[in-house]
Write a protein that holds these residues in place. Structure first.
Motif, mmCIF file in Angstrom:
data_model
loop_
_atom_site.group_PDB
_atom_site.id
_atom_site.type_symbol
_atom_site.label_atom_id
_atom_site.label_comp_id
_atom_site.label_asym_id
_atom_site.label_seq_id
_atom_site.Cartn_x
_atom_site.Cartn_y
_atom_site.Cartn_z
ATOM 1 N N PRO A 23 0.812 -1.228 0.000
ATOM 2 C CA PRO A 23 0.000 0.000 0.000
ATOM 3 C C PRO A 23 0.841 1.272 0.000
ATOM 4 N N GLN A 24 2.069 1.191 0.496
ATOM 5 C CA GLN A 24 2.932 2.383 0.505
ATOM 6 C C GLN A 24 3.400 2.789 -0.888
ATOM 7 N N VAL A 25 3.193 1.892 -1.875
ATOM 8 C CA VAL A 25 3.481 2.292 -3.259
ATOM 9 C C VAL A 25 2.181 2.311 -4.069
ATOM 10 N N GLY A 84 10.904 4.855 12.226
ATOM 11 C CA GLY A 84 10.610 5.808 11.165
ATOM 12 C C GLY A 84 9.755 5.083 10.141
ATOM 13 N N CYS A 85 9.131 5.830 9.244
ATOM 14 C CA CYS A 85 8.283 5.212 8.222
ATOM 15 C C CYS A 85 8.470 5.988 6.924
ATOM 16 N N LEU A 86 8.641 5.270 5.819
ATOM 17 C CA LEU A 86 8.878 5.952 4.543
ATOM 18 C C LEU A 86 7.689 6.822 4.129
ATOM 19 N N SER A 87 6.504 6.533 4.672
ATOM 20 C CA SER A 87 5.324 7.350 4.352
ATOM 21 C C SER A 87 5.216 8.584 5.247
ATOM 22 N N GLN A 140 6.493 -6.352 11.906
ATOM 23 C CA GLN A 140 5.259 -5.852 12.542
ATOM 24 C C GLN A 140 4.861 -4.478 12.001
ATOM 25 N N HIS A 141 5.854 -3.637 11.728
ATOM 26 C CA HIS A 141 5.577 -2.319 11.153
ATOM 27 C C HIS A 141 4.879 -2.487 9.785
ATOM 28 N N GLU A 142 5.440 -3.380 8.963
ATOM 29 C CA GLU A 142 4.870 -3.597 7.624
ATOM 30 C C GLU A 142 3.530 -4.325 7.708
ATOM 31 N N ASP A 165 1.373 -4.086 10.039
ATOM 32 C CA ASP A 165 0.381 -3.058 10.393
ATOM 33 C C ASP A 165 -0.088 -2.321 9.138
ATOM 34 N N HIS A 166 0.862 -1.953 8.250
ATOM 35 C CA HIS A 166 0.456 -1.277 7.008
ATOM 36 C C HIS A 166 -0.585 -2.113 6.265
ATOM 37 N N LEU A 167 -0.401 -3.437 6.280
ATOM 38 C CA LEU A 167 -1.339 -4.301 5.538
ATOM 39 C C LEU A 167 -2.726 -4.322 6.193
HETATM 40 FE FE LIG Z 1 5.820 2.483 7.336
#
Ligand SMILES: [Fe+2]
Ligand SMILES: CSCC[C@H](NC=O)C(=O)N[C@@H](C)C(=O)N[C@@H](CO)C(=O)O
Length: 285
Positions: A139-141, A182-185, A224-226, A228-230
């Protein structure tokens, strides 16, 4: 990066993904699995029946996610990172059941942008000894499917490149730890998030083969960070009110940037938000 101690377990566990990596190294893996079998266990479940989800074991009905069509996995290169508060980051992510060439190309492109994503804030971060991404979710892309890639070393050609499709968590450790994420988004924004120290995961690899893996340390954190994005959960959803306060102005600046760029009202605002129910615990969403 906040503390070198976290990198220590990484060196012994990040290289333990024979079936999940783009460049499998089987003899080396066999050696490593033997050495570290007490801390990380990977079980290939290919050709076995699908893993039973923890919720199903507890007698709840498990709602199957919608399956992605070819159109859902269409993309243009170069990929672009979707930034908060774009609603794409909160949208539902569909399950993948087509393990074709297109998926492999998408994965390659995701690694490329993960290693190379760089804007002004990230350049500044680079000068402060932070490098680029160590994980990225589809989803981040802008692709709303259940796919993530990561490499906790964050350098092309170093560490292992991990690809997880349709991941599920079957166990979270009770022991938790804070970590400066940190998060790339959210370019340039870092703050502490408390998460379980280790997780047990069921997923598919890039070829569709099922496997189970136990992760701890930094790989568990990135996963876990990724993950969560899902689920449409963003890292600030998991921050304490006190920590959130420290990044509130930066989140508002991103909301303004979105409004200026799209000429649309921000779909969410940190100042008026209600805490997401799904993000109040682990394994409860
Ligand atoms: Fe992120
Ligand atoms: C600790 S989990 C971070 C995962 C995140 N993935 C996508 O949003 C990510 O890669 N964030 C980067 C900004 C990051 O944490 N980079 C590291 C390593 O360069 C850093 O210390 O900045």
């Amino acid at each position: 990066m906040a503390c070198a101690a976290w990198l220590q377990p990484l060196s012994s566990s990040h290289a333990l993904f024979p079936t999940l990596c783009r460049r499998p190294t089987f003899p080396a893996i066999f050696h490593r699995l033997t050495r570290f079998s007490s801390t990380v266990r990977l079980v290939s479940t290919m050709n076995r029946s699908p893993p039973v989800h923890a919720q199903a074991k507890r007698g709840f009905s498990v709602k199957e996610d919608e399956v992605a069509t070819a159109a859902d996995v269409e993309f243009e290169t170069p990929l672009k990172i979707v930034e908060y508060p774009d609603p794409i980051l909160r949208a539902k992510n569909k399950r993948i059941d087509s393990f074709d060439e297109n998926l492999k190309i998408l994965v390659d492109e995701m690694f490329d942008i993960m290693y190379n994503s760089c804007n002004l804030q990230e350049l500044l971060a680079w000068f402060l000894h932070r490098t680029d991404g160590i994980g990225l979710s589809a989803p981040q892309v802008g692709i709303n499917v259940q796919l993530m890639v990561f490499n906790p070393v964050g350098e092309r050609g170093e560490g292992e490149e991990i690809v997880l499709v349709n991941p599920r968590v079957s166990r979270y450790s009770q022991k938790t730890r804070p970590f400066n994420e940190g998060c790339l988004s959210f370019p340039g924004i870092y703050a502490d998030v408390v998460r379980p120290e280790s997780v047990k995961i069921d997923a598919r690899d890039i070829n569709g083969a099922r496997f189970t893996v136990n992760l701890s340390g930094l790989p568990a954190r990135v996963f876990q960070h990724e993950f969560d994005h899902l689920q449409g959960i963003l890292f600030f959803d998991r921050m304490s009110e006190g920590v959130l306060e420290t990044i509130c102005a930066q989140l508002q600046a991103l909301e303004k940037k979105y409004e200026d760029k799209t000429e649309l009202p921000s779909p969410e605002r940190i100042q008026t938000r209600k805490r997401m129910k799904a993000a109040t615990g682990f394994g409860k969403s």
